[in-house]
Each structure stands twice: as structure tokens, then as C-alpha cells.
Design a protein around this motif. Structure first.
Motif, PDB file in Angstrom:
ATOM      1  N   ASP A  40      11.964 -14.844   0.624  1.00 44.69           N
ATOM      2  CA  ASP A  40      10.962 -15.892   0.412  1.00 44.69           C
ATOM      3  C   ASP A  40      11.201 -16.662  -0.887  1.00 44.69           C
ATOM      4  O   ASP A  40      10.821 -17.832  -0.997  1.00 44.69           O
ATOM      5  N   ALA A  41      11.825 -16.029  -1.865  1.00 49.38           N
ATOM      6  CA  ALA A  41      12.095 -16.714  -3.132  1.00 49.38           C
ATOM      7  C   ALA A  41      13.059 -17.888  -2.941  1.00 49.38           C
ATOM      8  O   ALA A  41      13.115 -18.789  -3.781  1.00 49.38           O
ATOM      9  N   LEU A  42      13.800 -17.911  -1.829  1.00 53.87           N
ATOM     10  CA  LEU A  42      14.757 -18.992  -1.565  1.00 53.87           C
ATOM     11  C   LEU A  42      14.129 -20.176  -0.838  1.00 53.87           C
ATOM     12  O   LEU A  42      14.749 -21.239  -0.749  1.00 53.87           O
ATOM     13  N   ARG A  43      12.928 -20.037  -0.327  1.00 57.47           N
ATOM     14  CA  ARG A  43      12.358 -21.067   0.540  1.00 57.47           C
ATOM     15  C   ARG A  43      12.243 -22.445  -0.120  1.00 57.47           C
ATOM     16  O   ARG A  43      12.413 -23.467   0.555  1.00 57.47           O
ATOM     17  N   PRO A  44      11.970 -22.551  -1.446  1.00 59.54           N
ATOM     18  CA  PRO A  44      11.920 -23.894  -2.048  1.00 59.54           C
ATOM     19  C   PRO A  44      13.227 -24.675  -1.921  1.00 59.54           C
ATOM     20  O   PRO A  44      13.215 -25.908  -2.015  1.00 59.54           O
ATOM     21  N   CYS A  45      14.345 -23.991  -1.706  1.00 59.33           N
ATOM     22  CA  CYS A  45      15.630 -24.697  -1.568  1.00 59.33           C
ATOM     23  C   CYS A  45      15.635 -25.617  -0.355  1.00 59.33           C
ATOM     24  O   CYS A  45      16.391 -26.609  -0.337  1.00 59.33           O
ATOM     25  N   TRP A  46      14.810 -25.339   0.645  1.00 64.31           N
ATOM     26  CA  TRP A  46      14.776 -26.201   1.834  1.00 64.31           C
ATOM     27  C   TRP A  46      14.029 -27.509   1.582  1.00 64.31           C
ATOM     28  O   TRP A  46      14.110 -28.420   2.394  1.00 64.31           O
ATOM     29  N   ASP A  47      13.325 -27.602   0.460  1.00 61.55           N
ATOM     30  CA  ASP A  47      12.647 -28.858   0.122  1.00 61.55           C
ATOM     31  C   ASP A  47      13.563 -29.815  -0.634  1.00 61.55           C
ATOM     32  O   ASP A  47      13.141 -30.902  -1.010  1.00 61.55           O
ATOM     33  N   ASP A  48      14.813 -29.410  -0.831  1.00 54.92           N
ATOM     34  CA  ASP A  48      15.756 -30.226  -1.591  1.00 54.92           C
ATOM     35  C   ASP A  48      17.087 -30.327  -0.854  1.00 54.92           C
ATOM     36  O   ASP A  48      18.156 -30.135  -1.434  1.00 54.92           O
ATOM     37  N   LEU A  49      17.027 -30.623   0.444  1.00 56.30           N
ATOM     38  CA  LEU A  49      18.240 -30.788   1.247  1.00 56.30           C
ATOM     39  C   LEU A  49      18.515 -32.283   1.456  1.00 56.30           C
ATOM     40  O   LEU A  49      17.633 -33.009   1.911  1.00 56.30           O
TER      41      LEU A  49
END
Length: 242
Positions: A40-49
Motif C-alpha cells: 500500500d505504501a507504493l499506491r501514490p506512485c500511480w497518481d504520477d504516471l
């Protein structure tokens, strides 16, 4: 919607050998050495694709990054950035061209959870085909409905030209559709189901099955929805290239 045909973690290798596919529930990701809380700590990366500039159907619905790794034993190495390439035999729509995507975010590649996931998948691949280095490509995707429809697999039902494929659902927001379909490459059998729980993981023996995901549409007309996934491929012998 059809629920995924869940595979017990203890039967993961047997299921892949028997059917060429398996579906891990989020609570079973310990079989790969990682937990949903860690991922879950990686989920913000999908807001910057960034947008995918290579879509040949003229669409603007796909956003992605790309990175390459080698897993050798218990060591994971980030490789120098390279183009993603597939032969036309495996991708009739986008094959035969070098696609240079923006590299993965550093927050992703340096995360312990990220390393644990990729090394866990490499261990699974070695359990299937023998201990060896695995050449891994990672693709975080966002498919959205800003143009009314989004196509997770615009190339249709396909194989990827690798040994193993992992498709992890990261999340869904305001959409309908997005059904996963898996078929025998050389037979009539197939399954269809919809992944709805974050970190549901579909595992595929790429030589034995073909797969696709149906288009998505907004639940409310005019409102943007999206489907986030992480696709990881593992290949023996080297990365695909021209």
C-alpha cells in the motif's frame, strides 16, 4: 461480476503446473514474501504516471512507466533504462517498435516491499523452471475513462513472449467492466472473472495461456474513473529486443 477462482497459497506451484494460471487473494501474498500493507505504501506512485505516447488506436486513456531488473538468487538489480519491445507475433498492435517510457519512480524502485515482491516472483519462477537469473520488466498502468472508454489490453487477447506474467490489481475507481479473461493457448478451456480487491494477483504461465482484460467505462457518464494495475513479466535468458 464473476469472483476470481482463488488459489490457496499452498497450492500455488501445483496450480500453475496444472492449469498455467493461478489467482492469489490479497491475504495470500505472503506466498510471494510481501503483504498488502507493505505494498500500500507504493499506491501514490500511480497518481504520477505519464501518458502513454505510443497508443496506435489514437486513445488517450493509458498512463504508464517502465523499469527493468534482474533477479539472481536473492539479489535484485535495477538495470539501465531501456526500451520496451515486443515482436509483432505477440503484439500485433504495438509490436516491432521500441517504446521508451518514463522510468519507474525512485520511491518504487528503492522500496523494500518492491524488492520483496520481485524476488518472490523470481523464486516462484525458479520453482517452476529451475533456479536461474530472471529478466524482469515492470509496468505500472492507469487506464482511465476520460474519453468515455478505456482499454486495458488494446491489442486483444495475447501472450507476452515471456515465461511468466503477474497482473496485480492496485485499485478501481468509478468504473464498470475490466473483466479478466484467461484462455488455454492450445485448447478450448477458459475463465472469466473480475478483480475488485486491491492486490489481487493473477499469475500466468505465458507459454500456456493467453489473456486479456475487457474495456472499462465510467459508472457515471461524464465522470472520470480509472483502473490501476501492476504488470510484471519474467523471462529467462535475457530481455526481449529487436
Amino acid at each position: 461480476m464473476f469472483e476470481p477462482p482463488w488459489t490457496p497459497a499452498a497450492e500455488l506451484v501445483d496450480a500453475l503446473r496444472r492449469a498455467g494460471e493461478a489467482v492469489l487473494a490479497p491475504g495470500s501474498l505472503g506466498a510471494l514474501g510481501v503483504t498488502t500493507q507493505e505494498l500500500d505504501a507504493l499506491r501514490p506512485c500511480w497518481d504520477d504516471l505519464p501518458p502513454d505516447g505510443y497508443l496506435r488506436d489514437g486513445g488517450r486513456y493509458r498512463f504508464r512507466r517502465h523499469g527493468c531488473f534482474v533477479a539472481n538468487g536473492g539479489t535484485l538489480t535495477l538495470e539501465p533504462h531501456r526500451a520496451h519491445w515486443q515482436p509483432l507475433d505477440y503484439n500485433a498492435l504495438h509490436g516491432g517498435i521500441q517504446r521508451w517510457y518514463v522510468p519507474l519512480a525512485q520511491e518504487m524502485t528503492t522500496s523494500p516491499a518492491w524488492a520483496a515482491l520481485l524476488l518472490g516472483l523470481a523464486r516462484l519462477a525458479s520453482a517452476m523452471k529451475g533456479e536461474q537469473p530472471w529478466f524482469i520488466e515492470a509496468h505500472p498502468f492507469r487506464i482511465d475513462t476520460s474519453d468515455g472508454i478505456g482499454r486495458p489490453t488494446p491489442e486483444g487477447a495475447h501472450r507476452d513472449g515471456v515465461d511468466f506474467v503477474a497482473v496485480l490489481l492496485v485499485g478501481r475507481h468509478g468504473i464498470k467492466g475490466g473483466e479478466s479473461r484467461v484462455f488455454e493457448a492450445d485448447g478450448p478451456a477458459g475463465q472469466r472473472f473480475t478483480m475488485t480487491e486491491p492486490w489481487t494477483t493473477l499469475l500466468l504461465d505465458d507459454a500456456r495461456v493467453i489473456h486479456e482484460t475487457t474495456p472499462i467505462q465510467p459508472l457515471v457518464t461524464g465522470e472520470r474513473g480509472w483502473r490501476d494495475t501492476l504488470v510484471i513479466t519474467l523471462r529467462s535468458g535475457g530481455f526481449q529486443g529487436p
